[in-house]
Design a protein around this motif. Structure first.
Motif, PDB file in Angstrom:
ATOM      1  N   THR A  38     -11.259  32.441  -3.093  1.00  0.00           N
ATOM      2  CA  THR A  38     -11.286  33.345  -4.243  1.00  0.00           C
ATOM      3  C   THR A  38     -12.646  34.038  -4.335  1.00  0.00           C
ATOM      4  O   THR A  38     -13.685  33.382  -4.286  1.00  0.00           O
ATOM      5  N   THR A  39     -12.645  35.362  -4.493  1.00  0.00           N
ATOM      6  CA  THR A  39     -13.885  36.097  -4.730  1.00  0.00           C
ATOM      7  C   THR A  39     -14.259  35.914  -6.188  1.00  0.00           C
ATOM      8  O   THR A  39     -13.498  36.274  -7.078  1.00  0.00           O
ATOM      9  N   GLU A  42     -18.813  40.121  -7.084  1.00  0.00           N
ATOM     10  CA  GLU A  42     -19.064  41.136  -6.059  1.00  0.00           C
ATOM     11  C   GLU A  42     -19.830  42.296  -6.665  1.00  0.00           C
ATOM     12  O   GLU A  42     -19.779  42.531  -7.875  1.00  0.00           O
ATOM     13  N   LYS A  60     -20.143  39.968  -1.518  1.00  0.00           N
ATOM     14  CA  LYS A  60     -19.089  39.207  -2.193  1.00  0.00           C
ATOM     15  C   LYS A  60     -19.482  37.735  -2.165  1.00  0.00           C
ATOM     16  O   LYS A  60     -19.944  37.234  -1.142  1.00  0.00           O
ATOM     17  N   ILE A  62     -17.749  34.142  -2.459  1.00  0.00           N
ATOM     18  CA  ILE A  62     -16.400  33.623  -2.269  1.00  0.00           C
ATOM     19  C   ILE A  62     -16.425  32.092  -2.312  1.00  0.00           C
ATOM     20  O   ILE A  62     -17.288  31.464  -1.694  1.00  0.00           O
ATOM     21  N   TYR A  72     -20.559  28.089  -1.875  1.00  0.00           N
ATOM     22  CA  TYR A  72     -19.975  29.427  -1.838  1.00  0.00           C
ATOM     23  C   TYR A  72     -20.342  30.129  -0.539  1.00  0.00           C
ATOM     24  O   TYR A  72     -21.419  29.912   0.019  1.00  0.00           O
ATOM     25  N   ASP A  75     -20.569  37.218   1.780  1.00  0.00           N
ATOM     26  CA  ASP A  75     -20.328  38.275   2.758  1.00  0.00           C
ATOM     27  C   ASP A  75     -21.156  39.484   2.350  1.00  0.00           C
ATOM     28  O   ASP A  75     -21.085  39.915   1.194  1.00  0.00           O
ATOM     29  N   GLU A  84     -22.915  37.108   7.101  1.00  0.00           N
ATOM     30  CA  GLU A  84     -22.328  36.093   6.241  1.00  0.00           C
ATOM     31  C   GLU A  84     -23.238  34.882   6.172  1.00  0.00           C
ATOM     32  O   GLU A  84     -24.011  34.613   7.088  1.00  0.00           O
TER      33      GLU A  84
END
Length: 144
Positions: A38-39, A42, A60, A62, A72, A75, A84
């Protein structure tokens, strides 16, 4: 003999009942965390020093598969370049939701958090990009 059997039956039912309660507590704790993938935050901004390509810089945050430990994935995209990384929320507030604000340097975002009942943005993790590199690093440490 009947008293012994009755005693073991009573103990067994108590153990089974308490195990059921513990699993419900674990389910409640796990439900505080977002599902892996789940994001949760962002942000993006235009890259203004390259008028030819009209790139953007975006990040983001995630939820990782180890989200119950407060881990977490991050990205970062800078035009066609992708980076990343990972970070872990401070011990004691693993369930705090990461939030993002723009950093003081060009093409920099700060990932942080707010504590319940407080409006202070606590800087924690920095992501910055340029044409040549992507950097991700912890910028402060916290103990709870």
């Amino acid at each position: 003999m009947k008293k012994t059997a009755l005693f073991f039956t009573a103990i067994s039912s108590l153990l089974l009942t308490s195990c059921g309660n513990n699993s419900r507590v674990k389910e409640q704790v796990q439900s505080q965390f977002p599902k892996p993938g789940t994001t949760v935050a962002e942000a993006q901004m235009p890259v203004t020093d390259d008028a030819l390509n009209h790139f953007t810089f975006s990040i983001k945050v995630i939820a990782d598969s180890d989200i119950s430990d407060g881990i977490y994935d991050v990205d970062a995209d800078y035009g066609p370049n992708f980076g990343e990384g990972k970070f872990a929320m401070p011990k004691g507030i693993e369930d705090a939701k990461p939030i993002i604000r723009k950093g003081g340097e060009p093409y920099t975002f700060i990932i942080g958090f707010r504590l319940p009942g407080d409006t202070t943005f606590n800087d924690y993790f920095q992501v910055s990009c340029s044409k040549h590199s992507t950097k991700m690093e912890y910028i402060k440490a916290y103990t709870f």
